[in-house]
Design a protein around this motif. Structure first.
Motif, mmCIF file in Angstrom:
data_model
loop_
_atom_site.group_PDB
_atom_site.id
_atom_site.type_symbol
_atom_site.label_atom_id
_atom_site.label_comp_id
_atom_site.label_asym_id
_atom_site.label_seq_id
_atom_site.Cartn_x
_atom_site.Cartn_y
_atom_site.Cartn_z
ATOM 1 N N THR A 1 33.556 33.766 50.266
ATOM 2 C CA THR A 1 34.557 32.713 50.284
ATOM 3 C C THR A 1 36.029 32.918 50.062
ATOM 4 O O THR A 1 36.630 32.275 50.979
ATOM 5 C CB THR A 1 34.298 31.634 48.859
ATOM 6 O OG1 THR A 1 32.779 31.664 48.802
ATOM 7 C CG2 THR A 1 35.143 30.617 48.820
ATOM 8 N N ALA A 2 36.301 34.120 49.440
ATOM 9 C CA ALA A 2 38.030 34.116 49.205
ATOM 10 C C ALA A 2 38.058 35.327 50.066
ATOM 11 O O ALA A 2 37.548 36.199 50.128
ATOM 12 C CB ALA A 2 38.480 34.357 47.832
ATOM 13 N N TYR A 3 39.452 35.311 50.797
ATOM 14 C CA TYR A 3 39.909 36.442 51.606
ATOM 15 C C TYR A 3 40.692 37.131 50.269
ATOM 16 O O TYR A 3 41.407 36.594 49.626
ATOM 17 C CB TYR A 3 40.789 35.962 52.633
ATOM 18 C CG TYR A 3 40.277 35.608 53.574
ATOM 19 C CD1 TYR A 3 40.041 36.316 54.941
ATOM 20 C CD2 TYR A 3 40.066 34.149 53.741
ATOM 21 C CE1 TYR A 3 39.418 35.897 56.005
ATOM 22 C CE2 TYR A 3 39.541 33.779 55.055
ATOM 23 C CZ TYR A 3 39.206 34.572 55.980
ATOM 24 O OH TYR A 3 38.903 33.959 57.062
ATOM 25 N N ILE A 4 40.101 38.525 50.086
ATOM 26 C CA ILE A 4 40.745 39.335 49.004
ATOM 27 C C ILE A 4 41.686 40.479 49.526
ATOM 28 O O ILE A 4 41.173 41.190 50.277
ATOM 29 C CB ILE A 4 39.819 40.047 47.977
ATOM 30 C CG1 ILE A 4 39.118 38.920 47.600
ATOM 31 C CG2 ILE A 4 40.507 40.978 47.004
ATOM 32 C CD1 ILE A 4 37.893 39.220 46.533
ATOM 33 N N HIS A 5 42.996 40.294 49.437
ATOM 34 C CA HIS A 5 43.945 41.495 49.843
ATOM 35 C C HIS A 5 44.232 42.166 48.789
ATOM 36 O O HIS A 5 44.580 41.825 47.711
ATOM 37 C CB HIS A 5 45.120 40.697 50.550
ATOM 38 C CG HIS A 5 44.863 39.747 51.465
ATOM 39 N ND1 HIS A 5 44.511 40.208 52.869
ATOM 40 C CD2 HIS A 5 44.843 38.422 51.839
ATOM 41 C CE1 HIS A 5 44.157 39.228 53.844
ATOM 42 N NE2 HIS A 5 44.562 38.031 52.940
ATOM 43 N N ALA A 6 44.114 43.585 48.897
ATOM 44 C CA ALA A 6 44.324 44.512 47.910
ATOM 45 C C ALA A 6 45.864 45.246 48.019
ATOM 46 O O ALA A 6 45.933 45.838 49.157
ATOM 47 C CB ALA A 6 43.269 45.546 47.744
ATOM 48 N N ILE A 7 46.744 45.202 46.863
ATOM 49 C CA ILE A 7 48.044 45.759 47.251
ATOM 50 C C ILE A 7 48.109 46.651 46.181
ATOM 51 O O ILE A 7 48.068 46.462 45.033
ATOM 52 C CB ILE A 7 49.186 44.492 47.117
ATOM 53 C CG1 ILE A 7 48.986 43.779 48.362
ATOM 54 C CG2 ILE A 7 50.375 45.128 47.325
ATOM 55 C CD1 ILE A 7 49.739 42.272 48.095
ATOM 56 N N GLU A 8 48.320 48.035 46.493
ATOM 57 C CA GLU A 8 48.183 49.225 45.516
ATOM 58 C C GLU A 8 49.793 49.564 45.412
ATOM 59 O O GLU A 8 50.572 49.889 46.285
ATOM 60 C CB GLU A 8 47.389 50.087 46.138
ATOM 61 C CG GLU A 8 47.366 51.463 45.114
ATOM 62 C CD GLU A 8 46.710 52.707 45.594
ATOM 63 O OE1 GLU A 8 46.472 53.673 45.124
ATOM 64 O OE2 GLU A 8 45.742 52.266 46.382
ATOM 65 N N PHE A 9 50.222 49.658 44.233
ATOM 66 C CA PHE A 9 51.682 50.372 43.926
ATOM 67 C C PHE A 9 51.520 51.589 43.403
ATOM 68 O O PHE A 9 50.597 52.035 42.671
ATOM 69 C CB PHE A 9 52.236 49.446 42.824
ATOM 70 C CG PHE A 9 52.357 48.040 43.307
ATOM 71 C CD1 PHE A 9 53.574 47.644 44.199
ATOM 72 C CD2 PHE A 9 51.491 47.037 43.073
ATOM 73 C CE1 PHE A 9 53.965 46.384 44.515
ATOM 74 C CE2 PHE A 9 51.853 45.815 43.542
ATOM 75 C CZ PHE A 9 53.009 45.474 44.053
ATOM 76 N N GLY A 10 52.270 52.398 43.876
ATOM 77 C CA GLY A 10 52.403 53.967 43.483
ATOM 78 C C GLY A 10 53.884 54.455 43.770
ATOM 79 O O GLY A 10 54.647 53.715 44.356
ATOM 80 N N ALA A 11 53.976 55.668 43.210
ATOM 81 C CA ALA A 11 55.248 56.550 43.542
ATOM 82 C C ALA A 11 54.963 57.373 44.569
ATOM 83 O O ALA A 11 54.460 58.422 44.611
ATOM 84 C CB ALA A 11 55.437 57.214 42.052
ATOM 85 N N GLY A 12 55.835 57.275 45.487
ATOM 86 C CA GLY A 12 55.878 58.151 46.765
ATOM 87 C C GLY A 12 55.158 57.569 47.922
ATOM 88 O O GLY A 12 54.409 56.585 47.802
ATOM 89 N N ARG A 13 55.111 58.195 48.961
ATOM 90 C CA ARG A 13 54.534 57.457 50.303
ATOM 91 C C ARG A 13 53.086 57.756 49.899
ATOM 92 O O ARG A 13 52.508 58.583 49.456
ATOM 93 C CB ARG A 13 54.936 58.514 51.219
ATOM 94 C CG ARG A 13 56.473 58.042 51.848
ATOM 95 C CD ARG A 13 56.634 59.142 53.101
ATOM 96 N NE ARG A 13 58.124 58.501 53.394
ATOM 97 C CZ ARG A 13 58.628 59.102 54.625
ATOM 98 N NH1 ARG A 13 58.112 59.597 55.375
ATOM 99 N NH2 ARG A 13 60.078 58.537 54.906
ATOM 100 N N GLY A 14 52.307 57.010 50.576
ATOM 101 C CA GLY A 14 50.833 56.808 50.403
ATOM 102 C C GLY A 14 50.139 56.063 51.274
ATOM 103 O O GLY A 14 50.595 55.128 51.912
ATOM 104 N N GLU A 15 49.014 56.003 51.197
ATOM 105 C CA GLU A 15 48.054 54.973 51.806
ATOM 106 C C GLU A 15 47.198 54.321 50.744
ATOM 107 O O GLU A 15 47.000 54.891 49.723
ATOM 108 C CB GLU A 15 47.265 55.437 52.895
ATOM 109 C CG GLU A 15 47.958 56.177 53.962
ATOM 110 C CD GLU A 15 48.415 55.231 54.846
ATOM 111 O OE1 GLU A 15 47.749 54.204 55.075
ATOM 112 O OE2 GLU A 15 49.490 55.458 55.446
ATOM 113 N N PRO A 16 46.672 53.028 50.907
ATOM 114 C CA PRO A 16 45.735 52.469 49.869
ATOM 115 C C PRO A 16 44.312 53.625 49.632
ATOM 116 O O PRO A 16 43.987 54.120 50.481
ATOM 117 C CB PRO A 16 45.267 51.162 50.583
ATOM 118 C CG PRO A 16 46.140 51.020 51.468
ATOM 119 C CD PRO A 16 46.752 52.335 51.888
#
Length: 78
Positions: A38-53
């Motif tokens: 039903t819902a589109y779930i967008h996941a936003i991850e916060f971290g220190a430094g460059r990275g990928e989810p």
């Protein structure tokens, strides 16, 4: 948890903002089952430094028609 509570509200879109550390396969499965596409779930991850989810964030987003992103919090400083 907060994500399950959000899904239970039956929105069209959820933006899940987190450090991504406590997301488990069982939680992703539960959310997907409750969401039923039903819902589109967008996941936003916060971290220190460059990275990928991390893989769990990617899986959560992909299984719920959303996208995943990573935000480097060190880049947010003035």
């Amino acid at each position: 948890n907060a994500l399950v509570a959000a899904v239970n509200m039956r929105p069209d879109v959820i933006f899940f903002l987190t450090d991504g550390q406590d997301l488990s396969l069982s939680a992703i499965g539960r959310v997907r089952k409750l969401n039923r596409g039903t819902a589109y779930i967008h996941a936003i991850e916060f971290g220190a430094g460059r990275g990928e989810p991390n893989q769990m964030m990617l899986m959560l987003a992909r299984r719920n028609n959303g996208k995943a992103a990573y935000v480097d919090t060190t880049a947010l400083r003035n």
